[in-house]
Design a protein around this motif. Structure first.
Motif, PDB file in Angstrom:
ATOM      1  N   UNK A   1     -36.546  -5.918 -28.680  1.00 25.22           N
ATOM      2  CA  UNK A   1     -36.933  -7.027 -29.568  1.00 25.22           C
ATOM      3  C   UNK A   1     -37.720  -6.494 -30.766  1.00 25.22           C
ATOM      4  N   UNK A   2     -38.696  -5.623 -30.493  1.00 24.62           N
ATOM      5  CA  UNK A   2     -39.529  -5.075 -31.570  1.00 24.62           C
ATOM      6  C   UNK A   2     -38.686  -4.256 -32.548  1.00 24.62           C
ATOM      7  N   UNK A   3     -37.737  -3.490 -32.002  1.00 23.28           N
ATOM      8  CA  UNK A   3     -36.891  -2.673 -32.876  1.00 23.28           C
ATOM      9  C   UNK A   3     -36.044  -3.556 -33.797  1.00 23.28           C
ATOM     10  N   UNK A   4     -35.418  -4.599 -33.244  1.00 25.48           N
ATOM     11  CA  UNK A   4     -34.578  -5.478 -34.052  1.00 25.48           C
ATOM     12  C   UNK A   4     -35.404  -6.299 -35.038  1.00 25.48           C
ATOM     13  N   UNK A   5     -36.625  -6.605 -34.665  1.00 27.18           N
ATOM     14  CA  UNK A   5     -37.497  -7.339 -35.581  1.00 27.18           C
ATOM     15  C   UNK A   5     -37.801  -6.487 -36.813  1.00 27.18           C
TER      16      UNK A   5
ATOM     17  N   UNK B   1     -35.854  -3.919 -37.886  1.00 21.64           N
ATOM     18  CA  UNK B   1     -34.638  -3.417 -38.542  1.00 21.64           C
ATOM     19  C   UNK B   1     -33.607  -4.502 -38.865  1.00 21.64           C
ATOM     20  N   UNK B   2     -33.908  -5.726 -38.584  1.00 20.33           N
ATOM     21  CA  UNK B   2     -33.064  -6.893 -38.862  1.00 20.33           C
ATOM     22  C   UNK B   2     -31.794  -6.887 -38.034  1.00 20.33           C
ATOM     23  N   UNK B   3     -30.890  -5.932 -38.253  1.00 20.60           N
ATOM     24  CA  UNK B   3     -29.679  -5.800 -37.448  1.00 20.60           C
ATOM     25  C   UNK B   3     -29.286  -4.334 -37.389  1.00 20.60           C
ATOM     26  N   UNK B   4     -28.683  -3.960 -36.256  1.00 19.66           N
ATOM     27  CA  UNK B   4     -28.331  -2.548 -36.104  1.00 19.66           C
ATOM     28  C   UNK B   4     -27.211  -2.396 -35.092  1.00 19.66           C
ATOM     29  N   UNK B   5     -26.477  -1.271 -35.203  1.00 17.03           N
ATOM     30  CA  UNK B   5     -25.385  -0.990 -34.288  1.00 17.03           C
ATOM     31  C   UNK B   5     -25.911  -0.578 -32.916  1.00 17.03           C
ATOM     32  N   UNK B   6     -25.098  -0.881 -31.890  1.00 17.89           N
ATOM     33  CA  UNK B   6     -25.462  -0.563 -30.511  1.00 17.89           C
ATOM     34  C   UNK B   6     -25.852   0.904 -30.355  1.00 17.89           C
ATOM     35  N   UNK B   7     -25.014   1.800 -30.874  1.00 20.81           N
ATOM     36  CA  UNK B   7     -25.274   3.241 -30.710  1.00 20.81           C
ATOM     37  C   UNK B   7     -26.572   3.671 -31.388  1.00 20.81           C
ATOM     38  N   UNK B   8     -26.867   3.085 -32.547  1.00 20.63           N
ATOM     39  CA  UNK B   8     -28.074   3.459 -33.295  1.00 20.63           C
ATOM     40  C   UNK B   8     -29.326   2.971 -32.572  1.00 20.63           C
ATOM     41  N   UNK B   9     -29.236   1.747 -32.003  1.00 20.11           N
ATOM     42  CA  UNK B   9     -30.374   1.240 -31.224  1.00 20.11           C
ATOM     43  C   UNK B   9     -30.639   2.164 -30.040  1.00 20.11           C
ATOM     44  N   UNK B  10     -29.565   2.531 -29.332  1.00 20.86           N
ATOM     45  CA  UNK B  10     -29.698   3.409 -28.168  1.00 20.86           C
ATOM     46  C   UNK B  10     -30.318   4.753 -28.554  1.00 20.86           C
ATOM     47  N   UNK B  11     -29.890   5.288 -29.691  1.00 22.95           N
ATOM     48  CA  UNK B  11     -30.400   6.585 -30.151  1.00 22.95           C
ATOM     49  C   UNK B  11     -31.884   6.501 -30.470  1.00 22.95           C
TER      50      UNK B  11
ATOM     51  N   UNK C   1     -22.903  -9.354 -33.408  1.00 25.48           N
ATOM     52  CA  UNK C   1     -22.165  -9.488 -34.663  1.00 25.48           C
ATOM     53  C   UNK C   1     -20.924  -8.613 -34.583  1.00 25.48           C
ATOM     54  N   UNK C   2     -19.940  -8.868 -35.434  1.00 23.60           N
ATOM     55  CA  UNK C   2     -18.772  -7.987 -35.464  1.00 23.60           C
ATOM     56  C   UNK C   2     -19.187  -6.533 -35.718  1.00 23.60           C
ATOM     57  N   UNK C   3     -18.453  -5.602 -35.138  1.00 24.56           N
ATOM     58  CA  UNK C   3     -18.727  -4.189 -35.344  1.00 24.56           C
ATOM     59  C   UNK C   3     -19.827  -3.636 -34.461  1.00 24.56           C
ATOM     60  N   UNK C   4     -20.030  -4.270 -33.286  1.00 22.34           N
ATOM     61  CA  UNK C   4     -21.048  -3.828 -32.321  1.00 22.34           C
ATOM     62  C   UNK C   4     -22.455  -3.853 -32.901  1.00 22.34           C
ATOM     63  N   UNK C   5     -22.680  -4.776 -33.834  1.00 22.07           N
ATOM     64  CA  UNK C   5     -24.017  -4.979 -34.408  1.00 22.07           C
ATOM     65  C   UNK C   5     -24.756  -6.034 -33.606  1.00 22.07           C
ATOM     66  N   UNK C   6     -26.081  -5.938 -33.582  1.00 25.60           N
ATOM     67  CA  UNK C   6     -26.919  -6.932 -32.914  1.00 25.60           C
ATOM     68  C   UNK C   6     -28.090  -7.285 -33.815  1.00 25.60           C
ATOM     69  N   UNK C   7     -28.536  -8.545 -33.684  1.00 24.25           N
ATOM     70  CA  UNK C   7     -29.716  -8.987 -34.410  1.00 24.25           C
ATOM     71  C   UNK C   7     -30.433 -10.042 -33.576  1.00 24.25           C
TER      72      UNK C   7
END
Length: 364
Positions: free
Chosen positions: A315-319, A321-331, A356-362
């Motif tokens: 939650x803190x990371x997405x807050x 970074x607004x939105x990010x790809x699954x792999x980037x969040x994991x990294x 979101x499309x493209x394995x993005x999350x927000x």
């Protein structure tokens, strides 16, 4: 429309071994349905994909006499008809290669509505499925979408009834002629459907209810809609066929997830697992993914959600970074992708994040 052309379209619709795809090819080749029947047998047979056997339809002598009887039925019952090359044919259905060359309607249908949803599912809808559908229709109602379904037991009839209750236009696509109603006891709803939308079919009045007609009916349900929503489904059934057709037409598909041991969640869970459908957990998923006016949807969000330590970190990371790809969040969080995906699904079910499309999350 010229009556002779209309009769030719009706005759071509009933021509043995000639479906809508081939009928369109014949009309495109010769310029009109009338012109098709003016061609000699050999000219028809020479067309790629036709051949001698399919060309036999040109020799069937009673096609036009049957067409005349059906035209009489159409006129006596004040039915409307839509032809695929005319401007009043629903735009989305025009993009379907196997869309009917002609279909019939009864009611007060406004085809200009930009928001169209097909809602399908099991005939044995559960209390959980009913509750989700009731909440969904109530929350999506401010956008005034057209609700399309197949008038069957369970999910279908509930979708029609809820649409009417909330003042939405609803379309019942039938697997038989418009001189009949199946299931028979749904006759009680016919007047309300006609006054708040109507009935649609590409079957003639001589076509009675038959399960083999379901595929033809389902292609229209999928083809008329911007998106198909599967509420509940077993691991096999017509709802999954409709979802598959929607996918083939490059339309969006949504499925409501359920518990692993629930019989009527199996089909939806499989659609989501196989990436054939978006997971639908809240009404706002629909306008967000389809690009509708989400602000008008009356969604009741959870005010307080308990998060575990991993969820708080995400939650803190997405807050930040607004939105990010699954792999980037994991990294960034030094977390295995499979573990992160599982946690994100849990957070999505809680209404905290949205995909979101493209394995993005927000954040939701």
């Amino acid at each position: 429309m010229d009556q002779q052309e209309l009769l030719a379209l009706l005759a071509l619709k009933k021509a043995p071994l000639i479906g809508d795809i081939m009928a369109k090819k014949l009309i495109r080749t010769f310029g009109s349905a009338t012109a098709v029947f003016e061609q000699p047998y050999r000219q028809i047979a020479a067309i790629e994909g036709i051949g001698d056997k399919k060309a036999e339809f040109i020799k069937v002598k009673d096609l036009f006499s049957k067409a005349e009887k059906e035209l009489k039925f159409i006129e006596e019952n004040n039915l409307k008809y839509r032809v695929y090359y005319n401007d009043d044919y629903p735009e989305r259905l025009q993009y379907c290669v196997d869309g009917p060359i002609i279909f019939f309607e009864n009611g007060k249908i406004d085809w200009s509505n930009p928001y169209t949803l097909s809602i399908v599912g099991t005939r044995q809808i559960t209390s959980q499925g009913s509750a989700f559908l009731e909440k969904f229709i109530a929350e999506i109602a401010p956008l005034k979408p057209m609700i399309i379904s197949g008038y069957a037991y369970g999910v279908d009839i509930l979708a029609h009834k809820l649409a009417i209750e909330h003042g939405l236009q609803t379309i019942a696509v039938m697997a038989h002629g418009l001189n009949q109603t199946y299931p028979r006891n749904h006759v009680a709803h016919n007047k309300d459907v006609k006054n708040n939308g109507g009935f649609v079919t590409d079957f003639w009045s001589t076509d009675t209810f038959d399960r083999k007609n379901f595929l033809g009916r389902n292609r229209i349900i999928a083809g008329l809609s911007e998106a198909t929503v599967v509420i509940e489904s077993a691991d096999k059934g017509g709802s999954l066929v409709t979802a598959g057709l929607a996918g083939d037409y490059n339309r969006e598909v949504f499925a409501v997830p359920g518990r692993l041991n629930d019989k009527y969640a199996a089909g939806c869970n499989d659609l989501i697992k196989q990436s054939k459908a978006h997971m639908l957990t809240k009404t706002a998923d629909i306008p967000y993914i389809l690009g509708w006016q989400e602000s008008k949807v009356a969604v009741q969000k959870q005010l307080f959600v308990e998060l575990n330590e991993d969820e708080k970190m995400i939650y803190a990371f997405l807050k930040d970074n607004e939105k990010e790809m699954l792999d980037i969040i994991a990294l960034n969080l030094k977390m295995p992708v499979h573990k992160l995906a599982s946690i994100l699904m849990s957070m999505e079910l809680k209404g905290v994040v949205k995909p979101l499309p493209g394995k993005l999350f927000m954040l939701a």
